[in-house]
Design a protein around this motif. Structure first.
Motif, PDB file in Angstrom:
ATOM      1  N   ALA A 272       0.804  -1.524  -0.229  1.00 13.74           N
ATOM      2  CA  ALA A 272      -0.282   0.017   0.073  1.00 13.74           C
ATOM      3  C   ALA A 272       0.881   1.341   0.075  1.00 13.74           C
ATOM      4  O   ALA A 272       1.147   2.108  -0.502  1.00 13.74           O
ATOM      5  CB  ALA A 272      -0.788   0.121   1.394  1.00 13.74           C
TER       6      ALA A 272
ATOM      7  N   ILE B 135       2.008   1.911  -3.125  1.00 16.47           N
ATOM      8  CA  ILE B 135       1.195   1.848  -4.288  1.00 16.47           C
ATOM      9  C   ILE B 135       0.931   3.552  -3.962  1.00 16.47           C
ATOM     10  O   ILE B 135       0.747   4.930  -5.261  1.00 16.47           O
ATOM     11  CB  ILE B 135       0.075   1.780  -3.985  1.00 16.47           C
ATOM     12  N   GLU B 136       0.823   4.504  -2.683  1.00 14.84           N
ATOM     13  CA  GLU B 136       0.969   5.663  -2.671  1.00 14.84           C
ATOM     14  C   GLU B 136       2.113   6.338  -2.318  1.00 14.84           C
ATOM     15  O   GLU B 136       2.092   7.792  -3.516  1.00 14.84           O
ATOM     16  CB  GLU B 136       0.619   5.806  -0.983  1.00 14.84           C
TER      17      GLU B 136
ATOM     18  N   LEU C  18       1.786   6.897  -6.466  1.00 11.93           N
ATOM     19  CA  LEU C  18       0.486   7.990  -6.951  1.00 11.93           C
ATOM     20  C   LEU C  18       0.739   9.770  -6.616  1.00 11.93           C
ATOM     21  O   LEU C  18       0.821  10.729  -6.876  1.00 11.93           O
ATOM     22  CB  LEU C  18      -0.895   7.661  -6.204  1.00 11.93           C
TER      23      LEU C  18
ATOM     24  N   ILE D 248      -2.426  12.537  -1.137  1.00 18.47           N
ATOM     25  CA  ILE D 248      -2.758  11.413  -0.571  1.00 18.47           C
ATOM     26  C   ILE D 248      -3.531  11.497   0.815  1.00 18.47           C
ATOM     27  O   ILE D 248      -2.607  11.734   1.272  1.00 18.47           O
ATOM     28  CB  ILE D 248      -1.194  10.420  -0.027  1.00 18.47           C
TER      29      ILE D 248
ATOM     30  N   ILE E 111      -8.100   8.690   0.901  1.00 24.54           N
ATOM     31  CA  ILE E 111      -7.371   7.861  -0.257  1.00 24.54           C
ATOM     32  C   ILE E 111      -6.834   6.260   0.141  1.00 24.54           C
ATOM     33  O   ILE E 111      -7.121   5.248  -0.825  1.00 24.54           O
ATOM     34  CB  ILE E 111      -6.735   8.552  -1.230  1.00 24.54           C
ATOM     35  N   ALA E 112      -5.685   6.945   1.159  1.00 20.18           N
ATOM     36  CA  ALA E 112      -5.106   5.506   1.900  1.00 20.18           C
ATOM     37  C   ALA E 112      -6.212   4.794   2.343  1.00 20.18           C
ATOM     38  O   ALA E 112      -5.963   3.480   1.681  1.00 20.18           O
ATOM     39  CB  ALA E 112      -4.619   6.279   3.692  1.00 20.18           C
TER      40      ALA E 112
ATOM     41  N   ILE F  97      -7.262   2.203  -0.647  1.00 24.40           N
ATOM     42  CA  ILE F  97      -6.285   1.347  -1.183  1.00 24.40           C
ATOM     43  C   ILE F  97      -5.735   0.270  -0.685  1.00 24.40           C
ATOM     44  O   ILE F  97      -6.015  -0.333  -1.506  1.00 24.40           O
ATOM     45  CB  ILE F  97      -4.927   2.110  -1.331  1.00 24.40           C
ATOM     46  N   ARG F  98      -6.181   0.501   0.483  1.00 21.38           N
ATOM     47  CA  ARG F  98      -6.130  -0.929   1.131  1.00 21.38           C
ATOM     48  C   ARG F  98      -7.652  -1.633   1.403  1.00 21.38           C
ATOM     49  O   ARG F  98      -6.808  -2.801   0.849  1.00 21.38           O
ATOM     50  CB  ARG F  98      -5.718  -0.511   3.227  1.00 21.38           C
TER      51      ARG F  98
ATOM     52  N   LEU G 174      -9.237  -1.949  -1.436  1.00 23.81           N
ATOM     53  CA  LEU G 174      -9.452  -2.139  -2.683  1.00 23.81           C
ATOM     54  C   LEU G 174      -8.029  -2.920  -2.638  1.00 23.81           C
ATOM     55  O   LEU G 174      -8.247  -4.474  -3.510  1.00 23.81           O
ATOM     56  CB  LEU G 174      -9.049  -1.476  -3.680  1.00 23.81           C
ATOM     57  N   LEU G 175      -7.142  -3.496  -1.935  1.00 23.33           N
ATOM     58  CA  LEU G 175      -6.547  -4.270  -2.147  1.00 23.33           C
ATOM     59  C   LEU G 175      -5.813  -5.305  -1.373  1.00 23.33           C
ATOM     60  O   LEU G 175      -6.015  -6.533  -2.330  1.00 23.33           O
ATOM     61  CB  LEU G 175      -5.090  -3.619  -1.158  1.00 23.33           C
TER      62      LEU G 175
END
Length: 422
Positions: free
Chosen positions: A315, A318-319, A322, A328, A332-333, A336-337, A339-340
């Motif tokens: 994660a 990815i951050e 981006l 971020i 958003i964080a 991301i987690r 969706l992961l």
């Protein structure tokens, strides 16, 4: 890696770590979910595969020591495993190492969800109550979803809030818990086999024990390599020590302790159930025994506590990728987690084969991160190692073996997965 097989929490990075604490952290890095499949691995290759377990342990211990030598070449620059790739091969090397490390962590996270589904289904079959409800009363459409997959989804829901915590120290996760879990599992299996009237005392004529099975060796070796894929952790453990010169001794302690643990579990499980052993030894244990429930509950708790630690480095990566284009935020964080987690759940639901996903991870990713990359980086960084001599011959031999294991193990595991999907 499992392992099994994970990047350390913030506690690993504390300066001035003692020899004993570093050993505990290292053993925890090596002692993961792989211990559950060691008896299955031996059943695939036969008793002779115990020799291969020792061989893989020696090779991986040696390649871990090569990482230490790579770090010594530039102690100020090299702090992590990816730094070693950067030192050896520049920016492209750093990216390549990162890709393999993150893919390995990603598939370990997938394994966690499969493991949860398998063991919850063992504890709570369709006729058993869960949260006061009978599972059978939920009228799950077997054509759409079985109980194992439903348990995977439930586990993902329980794990999700832990992934939103960026400061892993607040999870109160300690390495000793992982080491203790492995010890508890071995003791529980041994107790059931020796005193509870199962396993050793209740083998049937169908419980065959093969000396050697050449056809199953690719799966066996792949699973063994997965069990020793802690190399992404070792550079950080080395940097955390008060006295870095002791790290070679730390590696020796970690690999000896882990091999004793893996070997004990493998011998116990295969003696008890022979070729009838399942992909996880806990799935063979009699459910009406307290020791079985203790073993399964221990198995279930570990992924819940470790999932966030496994996926957090991915994660963050990815951050970081981006951040040049996006700010971020906390939302958003969290997205991301989330969706992961969803993607790992989808993959677990689609390929719910614990042993063969582990074998694929071991042969394709763990072989690369634990055997091939350390050797290649060491040869690139250390010019004297490229001079003809016993060291060069040894490293080239390990590289050839690693490529051989990787190719045949990957083909075998993919073939097994495809067979089960069709």
């Amino acid at each position: 890696m499992e392992s099994q097989n994970q990047l350390p929490s913030t506690q690993f990075l504390a300066k001035g770590t003692t020899f004993l604490r570093t050993c505990i952290n290292g053993i925890n890095a090596l002692s993961g979910v792989g211990i559950l499949s060691i008896p299955f691995a031996i059943s695939q290759g036969g008793w002779v595969s115990l020799i291969l377990l020792l061989m893989v342990a020696i090779i991986c211990c040696y390649t871990a020591s090569l990482l230490k030598h790579c770090m010594d070449a530039n102690p100020l620059m090299v702090r992590t495993y990816t730094d070693i790739g950067g030192l050896a091969f520049g920016y492209k090397g750093r990216i390549l190492v990162s890709v393999f490390v993150y893919l390995e962590l990603y598939l370990v996270a997938v394994e966690f969800l499969i493991l949860e589904g398998d063991n919850l289904e063992k504890l709570f079959p369709s006729s058993s109550p869960l949260f006061g409800l009978k599972i059978g009363s939920l009228k799950v459409d077997e054509g759409m979803m079985n109980y194992k997959k439903m348990y995977m989804i439930l586990s993902a829901v329980l794990i999700l809030p832990t992934t939103w915590v960026k400061n892993l120290g607040s999870l109160a996760y300690v390495s000793f818990g992982g080491v203790l879990a492995s010890i508890v599992l071995v003791l529980c299996v041994g107790w059931i086999g020796a005193t509870d009237g199962f396993g050793f005392n209740q083998r049937s004529d169908n419980d065959h024990h093969r000396v050697l099975n050449l056809h199953g060796l690719p799966t066996t070796i792949s699973l063994f390599v997965f069990c020793y894929c802690g190399h992404s952790v070792f550079p950080m453990l080395c940097n955390s020590m008060k006295n870095r010169t002791q790290f070679s001794k730390v590696l020796m302690v970690c690999f000896v302790a882990s091999t004793l643990s893996y070997g004990s579990m493998g011998i116990l499980g295969y003696c008890m159930y022979g070729d009838n052993i399942k992909s996880q030894v806990t799935l063979n244990l009699p459910l009406n025994k307290i020791s079985t429930k203790l073993a399964i509950y221990t198995t279930l708790i570990n992924p819940i506590t470790k999932y966030a630690a496994i996926t957090n480095p991915i994660a963050i990566a990815i951050e970081d990728s981006l951040s040049p284009n996006f700010f971020i935020t906390k939302k958003i964080a969290i997205l991301i987690r989330t969706l992961l987690l969803i993607t790992t759940l989808i993959l677990a639901l689609f390929i719910p084969f614990f042993a063969y996903v582990m074998a694929f991870t071991g042969s394709f990713l763990s072989v690369t991160t634990s055997i091939l990359i350390p050797c290649l980086c060491y040869l690139k960084i250390n010019k004297s190692a490229r001079e003809f001599g016993w060291e060069l011959i040894l490293i080239l031999t390990i590289l050839v073996l690693g490529i051989f294991i990787g190719v045949f193990g990957t083909c075998s595991s993919v073939n097994q997965i495809v067979k089960r999907l069709s």
